[in-house]
Scaffold this active site. Sequence first.
Site, mmCIF file in Angstrom:
data_model
loop_
_atom_site.group_PDB
_atom_site.id
_atom_site.type_symbol
_atom_site.label_atom_id
_atom_site.label_comp_id
_atom_site.label_asym_id
_atom_site.label_seq_id
_atom_site.Cartn_x
_atom_site.Cartn_y
_atom_site.Cartn_z
ATOM 1 N N TYR A 152 0.808 -1.170 0.128
ATOM 2 C CA TYR A 152 -0.048 -0.041 -0.081
ATOM 3 C C TYR A 152 0.894 1.169 0.041
ATOM 4 O O TYR A 152 0.773 2.062 -0.663
ATOM 5 C CB TYR A 152 -0.971 -0.034 1.306
ATOM 6 C CG TYR A 152 -1.973 1.187 1.320
ATOM 7 C CD1 TYR A 152 -3.205 1.062 0.454
ATOM 8 C CD2 TYR A 152 -1.781 2.429 2.061
ATOM 9 C CE1 TYR A 152 -4.028 2.135 0.410
ATOM 10 C CE2 TYR A 152 -2.775 3.090 2.096
ATOM 11 C CZ TYR A 152 -3.967 3.151 1.442
ATOM 12 O OH TYR A 152 -4.683 4.000 1.342
ATOM 13 N N THR A 187 -14.563 4.803 6.399
ATOM 14 C CA THR A 187 -15.398 4.444 5.224
ATOM 15 C C THR A 187 -15.268 2.847 5.410
ATOM 16 O O THR A 187 -14.744 2.381 6.497
ATOM 17 C CB THR A 187 -14.396 4.676 4.003
ATOM 18 O OG1 THR A 187 -12.989 4.014 4.155
ATOM 19 C CG2 THR A 187 -14.022 6.214 3.987
HETATM 20 P P1 NAD Z 1 -13.542 2.181 0.086
HETATM 21 O O1 NAD Z 1 -13.000 0.974 -0.110
HETATM 22 O O2 NAD Z 1 -14.717 2.553 0.792
HETATM 23 O O3 NAD Z 1 -13.615 2.835 -1.317
HETATM 24 C C1 NAD Z 1 -12.639 2.397 -2.363
HETATM 25 C C2 NAD Z 1 -13.473 2.358 -3.705
HETATM 26 O O4 NAD Z 1 -12.729 1.860 -4.631
HETATM 27 C C3 NAD Z 1 -14.668 0.878 -3.580
HETATM 28 O O5 NAD Z 1 -15.721 1.451 -4.129
HETATM 29 C C4 NAD Z 1 -14.170 -0.176 -4.362
HETATM 30 O O6 NAD Z 1 -14.937 -0.802 -4.946
HETATM 31 C C5 NAD Z 1 -13.187 0.641 -5.339
HETATM 32 N N1 NAD Z 1 -12.425 -0.153 -6.299
HETATM 33 C C6 NAD Z 1 -11.340 -1.088 -5.816
HETATM 34 N N2 NAD Z 1 -10.837 -1.340 -6.606
HETATM 35 C C7 NAD Z 1 -11.263 -0.993 -7.795
HETATM 36 C C8 NAD Z 1 -10.798 -1.232 -9.271
HETATM 37 N N3 NAD Z 1 -10.090 -1.986 -9.503
HETATM 38 N N4 NAD Z 1 -11.380 -0.409 -10.105
HETATM 39 C C9 NAD Z 1 -12.702 0.377 -9.770
HETATM 40 N N5 NAD Z 1 -12.698 0.873 -8.417
HETATM 41 C C10 NAD Z 1 -12.251 -0.116 -7.528
HETATM 42 O O7 NAD Z 1 -12.288 3.063 0.606
HETATM 43 P P2 NAD Z 1 -12.309 4.587 0.754
HETATM 44 O O8 NAD Z 1 -11.590 4.713 2.033
HETATM 45 O O9 NAD Z 1 -13.245 5.370 0.219
HETATM 46 O O10 NAD Z 1 -10.858 4.706 -0.139
HETATM 47 C C11 NAD Z 1 -11.017 5.680 -1.154
HETATM 48 C C12 NAD Z 1 -9.360 6.308 -1.639
HETATM 49 O O11 NAD Z 1 -8.911 6.660 -0.346
HETATM 50 C C13 NAD Z 1 -8.461 4.791 -1.737
HETATM 51 O O12 NAD Z 1 -7.499 5.105 -2.580
HETATM 52 C C14 NAD Z 1 -7.749 4.839 -0.386
HETATM 53 O O13 NAD Z 1 -6.532 4.182 -0.681
HETATM 54 C C15 NAD Z 1 -7.759 6.160 0.020
HETATM 55 N N6 NAD Z 1 -7.404 6.511 1.476
HETATM 56 C C16 NAD Z 1 -8.123 5.941 2.130
HETATM 57 C C17 NAD Z 1 -8.080 6.170 3.788
HETATM 58 C C18 NAD Z 1 -9.104 5.902 4.645
HETATM 59 O O14 NAD Z 1 -8.562 5.943 5.822
HETATM 60 N N7 NAD Z 1 -10.054 5.453 4.500
HETATM 61 C C19 NAD Z 1 -6.838 7.027 3.948
HETATM 62 C C20 NAD Z 1 -5.892 7.321 3.146
HETATM 63 C C21 NAD Z 1 -6.433 7.214 1.539
#
Ligand code: NAD
Length: 247
Positions: A152, A187
């Site tokens: 990651y 999330t």
């Molecule tokens: P989440 O799992 O709720 O949402 C991620 C979305 O991406 C999901 O709807 C999933 O189906 C979609 N996804 C996964 N693989 C995919 C693919 N191959 N093609 C298209 N869509 C795909 O997670 P989130 O927390 O909303 O994360 C969103 C972004 O924020 C991500 O890039 C994550 O790494 C980043 N992020 C999240 C956090 C956190 O704490 N939640 C912190 C830092 C960064």
Amino acid sequence: MGRLDGKVALVSGGARGIGAAIAERFLAEGAKVVAGDVLDEDGRQLAGTLGAGLRYVHLDVTKPADWDAAVAAAETDFGSLSILVNNAGIVTFGRIDEYPQEQWARIIDVNLTGVFNGIKAAAPALTRAGGGAIINVSSIAGLRGYEQLSGYTASKYGVRGLTKSAALDLGSSGIRVNSVHPGVIETPMTAGMTFDTGHVPLHRTGQPPEIAALAVYLAADESSFVTGAEFVIDGGETAGTVAPPAP
Ligand code: NAD
């Protein structure tokens, strides 16, 4: 008057979590939105809730043909494409000496190559629109290491670097490219995980609408001189460590 009036956005991973919050806020600010995801049921449900300003498309970010179709949907249904949010992502855990090669390949494919695919597919459309904004969702794991998160972390550092180079390549086309680095946000990705926020200056986790608020700024013309930059939104977690609050 909305801050994104007249703009059309494509949001990957838009069916839930941070992506859905960005899609909802962009709509509220006057944009039209194409939300793409692999979770078709969630995506269709979101489209039903948010109305005709949002179109859901199936988009696997690892598949260039899916990206081409999503960009075409924006131009066909809404007339142009002016904003791309590369938000889709996955997380998997494991010590580096035990982390399977297949998981490494997969997380790099989705979290990093997926962003490359999105930029490549959208750049011609953004250029046709006279310029635009690309927002790449990295993480604070794109700024420092975390144990059990080598795949990651590598992918999110990659997104940060890709953002800088893309900003250099696309600036002359009027396309701004920036990265966003959230801390822990509540999330579906983080559901069920426990986080100690005692060392975080604001002593709490974040909420998806807080990321969406930053995305609006980066998508809107008010950030017209901002490109190649990284925006940390983590309650102060990477600024330093504070003592836990008194019990
Ligand atoms: P989440 O799992 O709720 O949402 C991620 C979305 O991406 C999901 O709807 C999933 O189906 C979609 N996804 C996964 N693989 C995919 C693919 N191959 N093609 C298209 N869509 C795909 O997670 P989130 O927390 O909303 O994360 C969103 C972004 O924020 C991500 O890039 C994550 O790494 C980043 N992020 C999240 C956090 C956190 O704490 N939640 C912190 C830092 C960064």
